[in-house]
Design a protein around this motif. Structure first.
Motif, PDB file in Angstrom:
ATOM      1  N   ARG A 317       0.859  -1.205  -0.026  1.00 32.64           N
ATOM      2  CA  ARG A 317       0.224  -0.081   0.136  1.00 32.64           C
ATOM      3  C   ARG A 317       0.781   1.162  -0.009  1.00 32.64           C
ATOM      4  NH1 ARG A 317      -4.717  -0.609  -1.511  1.00 32.64           N
ATOM      5  NH2 ARG A 317      -4.206   1.450  -2.019  1.00 32.64           N
ATOM      6  N   GLU A 318       1.943   1.334   0.626  1.00 34.29           N
ATOM      7  CA  GLU A 318       2.816   2.492   0.517  1.00 34.29           C
ATOM      8  C   GLU A 318       3.358   2.658  -0.867  1.00 34.29           C
ATOM      9  OE1 GLU A 318       6.240   1.411   3.131  1.00 34.29           O
ATOM     10  OE2 GLU A 318       5.258   1.646   4.835  1.00 34.29           O
ATOM     11  N   VAL A 319       3.494   1.586  -1.494  1.00 30.80           N
ATOM     12  CA  VAL A 319       3.812   2.029  -3.114  1.00 30.80           C
ATOM     13  C   VAL A 319       2.540   2.409  -3.767  1.00 30.80           C
ATOM     14  CG1 VAL A 319       4.488   0.855  -5.158  1.00 30.80           C
ATOM     15  CG2 VAL A 319       5.714   0.132  -3.136  1.00 30.80           C
ATOM     16  N   LEU A 320       1.502   1.733  -3.637  1.00 33.61           N
ATOM     17  CA  LEU A 320       0.409   2.091  -4.525  1.00 33.61           C
ATOM     18  C   LEU A 320      -0.419   3.357  -4.061  1.00 33.61           C
ATOM     19  CD1 LEU A 320      -1.521  -1.416  -4.608  1.00 33.61           C
ATOM     20  CD2 LEU A 320      -0.224  -0.348  -6.323  1.00 33.61           C
ATOM     21  N   ASP A 321      -0.076   3.570  -2.691  1.00 29.39           N
ATOM     22  CA  ASP A 321      -0.762   4.931  -2.171  1.00 29.39           C
ATOM     23  C   ASP A 321       0.178   6.349  -2.319  1.00 29.39           C
ATOM     24  OD1 ASP A 321      -3.133   4.006  -1.375  1.00 29.39           O
ATOM     25  OD2 ASP A 321      -2.437   3.409   0.756  1.00 29.39           O
ATOM     26  N   THR A 322       1.352   6.147  -2.875  1.00 31.05           N
ATOM     27  CA  THR A 322       2.410   7.122  -3.081  1.00 31.05           C
ATOM     28  C   THR A 322       1.781   8.147  -4.046  1.00 31.05           C
ATOM     29  OG1 THR A 322       4.263   5.874  -2.543  1.00 31.05           O
ATOM     30  CG2 THR A 322       4.831   7.663  -3.787  1.00 31.05           C
ATOM     31  N   LYS A 323       1.704   9.461  -3.715  1.00 31.27           N
ATOM     32  CA  LYS A 323       1.109  10.437  -4.508  1.00 31.27           C
ATOM     33  C   LYS A 323       2.314  10.600  -5.543  1.00 31.27           C
ATOM     34  CE  LYS A 323      -1.042  14.717  -4.736  1.00 31.27           C
ATOM     35  NZ  LYS A 323      -1.569  15.974  -3.953  1.00 31.27           N
ATOM     36  N   GLU A 324       2.200  10.427  -6.733  1.00 33.49           N
ATOM     37  CA  GLU A 324       2.986  10.965  -7.889  1.00 33.49           C
ATOM     38  C   GLU A 324       3.413  12.675  -7.758  1.00 33.49           C
ATOM     39  OE1 GLU A 324       1.235   9.441 -11.272  1.00 33.49           O
ATOM     40  OE2 GLU A 324       0.691   7.647 -10.049  1.00 33.49           O
ATOM     41  N   ALA A 325       4.483  12.828  -7.971  1.00 27.52           N
ATOM     42  CA  ALA A 325       5.102  14.421  -7.845  1.00 27.52           C
ATOM     43  C   ALA A 325       4.605  14.949  -9.225  1.00 27.52           C
ATOM     44  CB  ALA A 325       6.417  14.267  -7.662  1.00 27.52           C
ATOM     45  N   ILE A 326       4.995  13.763 -10.261  1.00 29.33           N
ATOM     46  CA  ILE A 326       4.644  14.601 -11.677  1.00 29.33           C
ATOM     47  C   ILE A 326       3.602  13.769 -12.374  1.00 29.33           C
ATOM     48  CG2 ILE A 326       5.513  14.630 -13.956  1.00 29.33           C
ATOM     49  CD1 ILE A 326       8.466  14.791 -12.691  1.00 29.33           C
ATOM     50  N   THR A 327       2.534  14.595 -12.623  1.00 25.89           N
ATOM     51  CA  THR A 327       1.023  14.035 -12.864  1.00 25.89           C
ATOM     52  C   THR A 327       0.857  14.780 -14.354  1.00 25.89           C
ATOM     53  OG1 THR A 327       0.030  15.707 -11.680  1.00 25.89           O
ATOM     54  CG2 THR A 327       0.356  13.554 -10.900  1.00 25.89           C
TER      55      THR A 327
END
Length: 591
Positions: A317-327
């Motif tokens: 979940r840490e990976v999947l919930d990481t908010k992408e800085a570049i969108t």
């Protein structure tokens, strides 16, 4: 863990309902079978209380046949449940791996710095496997165990309240001991995954840097690093498995304790609480009590696996919930045709997340279509950082970068990068064939284009000398080709897609001067309609650039062509004269 379960799609949820139906059917069959044990025992002799009750061989065979039919039904249900459960768990694991993979694909360098490659590999493999096994056990036990416990408990409570409480006492004692063991094991399970990350990191570093390790006779040093991590993992696993090893002795003790208690106490209840047919009732009670205990065992196995699965689920979940800085923007802009091929930096400054100091400050310049702009400067001046801002590997901290007249933050990343042919400083090749690597960025490409791109990059000659030529195999990471060959194939990959912009991040450093000159001459003709951005350490590579940007400690200290900078920029002059003589500079810098 619950959030991960939501990843089951509608079809899979319907299959889970079907699985639940088979589980309930199996439980009903299993709870009913003990009744036929009692019927068979009663059919073995006449009933003095009810002399008309059926007994004898024919009755034994009849009841035995019904019991056999129920047993077969239980076997079929078990097989169906196992098949459906395994398929659902495998699909669930595959879905998690796919989601993690695609999530990582969207990560910018900022997110990649948060998760090490070794940790991401562990999360995609070991952690997903832990969750898959737990899901399989949950699908098997989450319905069957509670239903069995409730159903069988009702049956035995109707038979003998005294023996029921005896059985409940044993099971509660068993649950208490297991709970204590889990409390001791849980903290260690959280540490195991972190140690596995370290193990993967040490192993990966050793394998990728094997040449350096051997060159410096550092095998002993690397061995000590590995042994320390390996020993830490061994100690934790030994502790955990020792604790788990206590389960089976405890389980056997409880099973035999329940059996002994049922028959010892039951013997005193014959002709009393159990009635005249006490032995028949004891046999049924014994089987039902074992089913209750086995159901609790299934729940215990789930609880044993659950802590490790929960730790793994948290890491996923840490990976999947990481908010992408570049969108991508919600409403993307289109590139302007009238500004096609232009790149413009407007007061661009950049610093890494959580860093105090800027890597780049107040960078402004403009490049027109068909021009070649080069970036030079001492090591650490920010050249590669600047060029990596164009494809949005990082986003600017201040200012803006315009590509074809549009701020790159206002267009889709896919569209932006589709315009760029990027060649990194270190040539990167993938396992496959030479053709696969050159055609890597092209959706549709012909063999003629592949060969033409290879010739532009001066790679054609060494490719045709290989067994299989363009279909010859390239090892993982390009380990079966030289550094210069890697760079030339990487350049050919960029040329093959005929991009609007070329980015060369010191991509000629592994080439000899003669090859460097030939490649640049080929590129000059082939890329005449494209905009070229070059980072270079060798001045000879950029002498003929339309514009040269000189960087020093993240700031622009010079802009112009070679002749202009030799007269106006002291930093550029020092760099040029440190590499070439004045005579060589006059001749164009080629040796």
């Amino acid at each position: 863990m619950f959030k991960l379960f939501l990843k089951f799609n509608t079809k899979e949820k319907l299959i889970i309902l079907l699985l639940a139906g088979f589980v309930v059917l199996q439980v009903w069959v299993d709870v009913t079978i003990p009744e036929y044990t009692g019927r068979i025992m009663r059919a073995m002799s006449p009933n003095p209380i009810d002399p008309y009750a059926p007994y004898g061989t024919s009755e034994i065979l009849r009841q035995g046949g019904l019991m056999l039919a129920l047993t077969v039904a239980s076997f079929v249900c078990t097989m169906i449940i196992a098949y459906i459960g395994a398929a659902l768990a495998a699909n669930f694991g595959a879905t998690l791996r796919r989601d993690v993979f695609h999530k990582v694909q969207k990560f910018s360098f900022q997110e990649m710095n948060k998760f090490s490659p070794a940790s991401l590999i562990t999360r995609s493999t070991n952690d997903v496997q832990n969750i898959r096994v737990a899901v399989f056990m949950i699908l098997r036990a989450a319905i069957s165990a509670p239903v069995t416990i409730i159903w069988a408990s009702v049956r035995i409570s109707e038979t003998s309240p005294t023996l029921t409480w005896v059985t409940v006492g044993w099971i509660l004692g068993f649950m208490l001991v297991v709970g204590v063991l889990i409390i001791f094991v849980l903290p260690k399970l959280k540490v195991i995954q972190k140690v596995l990350d370290r193990m993967n990191l040490v192993t990966r570093e050793n394998l990728t840097g094997l040449r350096v390790v051997k060159s410096y006779n550092a095998e002993v040093y690397q061995g000590k690093k590995f042994e320390k991590t390996n020993e830490d993992l061994r100690k934790i696993n030994t502790y955990v498995h020792k604790m788990y090893g206590l389960f089976w002795p405890i389980i056997l003790f409880v099973i035999h304790g329940i059996v002994l208690s049922i028959y010892w106490i039951g013997a005193h209840l014959v002709d009393g609480e159990l009635g005249a047919r006490g032995l028949d009732t004891l046999a049924e009670f014994h089987q039902l009590a074992m089913q209750i205990f086995m159901a609790f065992m299934m729940l215990i196995m789930v609880f044993v696996m659950l802590p490790r699965a929960l730790v793994s689920a948290k890491r996923i979940r840490e990976v999947l919930d990481t908010k992408e800085a570049i969108t991508d923007p919600e409403v993307p802009f289109e590139f302007k045709k009238e500004n096609e091929g232009e790149v413009e930096f407007k007061k661009v400054s950049f610093k890494y997340p959580d860093a105090e100091n800027y890597i780049l400050e107040d960078i402004s310049f403009k490049v027109k279509k068909g021009q070649t702009v080069a970036f030079v400067g001492s090591t650490g001046s920010g050249k590669s950082t600047l060029i990596n801002l164009v494809p949005r590997f990082y986003d600017v901290t201040d200012g803006e970068i315009l590509v074809s007249g549009v701020d790159i933050r206002n267009v889709r990343q896919h569209d932006l990068r589709g315009k760029i042919g990027y060649v990194p400083q270190k040539g990167v090749l993938f396992s496959g064939t030479v053709s696969d690597n050159i055609a890597y960025g092209a959706e549709e490409i012909t063999q003629d284009i592949i060969e033409r791109a290879s010739k532009v990059a001066c790679a054609h000659d060494f490719v045709v000398e290989r067994n299989g030529q363009y279909e010859s195999k390239v090892a993982q990471g390009g380990k079966n080709v030289s550094g210069g060959q890697k760079q030339r194939l990487s350049i050919a990959r960029a040329v093959a897609i005929n991009p609007e912009f070329y980015i060369f991040d010191d991509s000629f450093s592994a080439l000899d001067y003669k090859t460097d000159k030939l490649v640049r001459e080929n590129l000059r003709d082939y890329t005449s309609n494209s905009t070229v951005l070059i980072v270079a350490q060798r001045i000879g590579t950029v002498l003929d650039a339309d514009k040269i940007i000189v960087l020093e400690k993240g700031m622009m200290v010079g802009e112009g062509n070679h002749k202009e900078l030799m007269q106006s920029c002291e930093v550029y002059t020092e760099i040029a004269l440190s590499q070439l003589t004045e005579e060589e500079l006059e001749k164009g810098g080629d040796k």
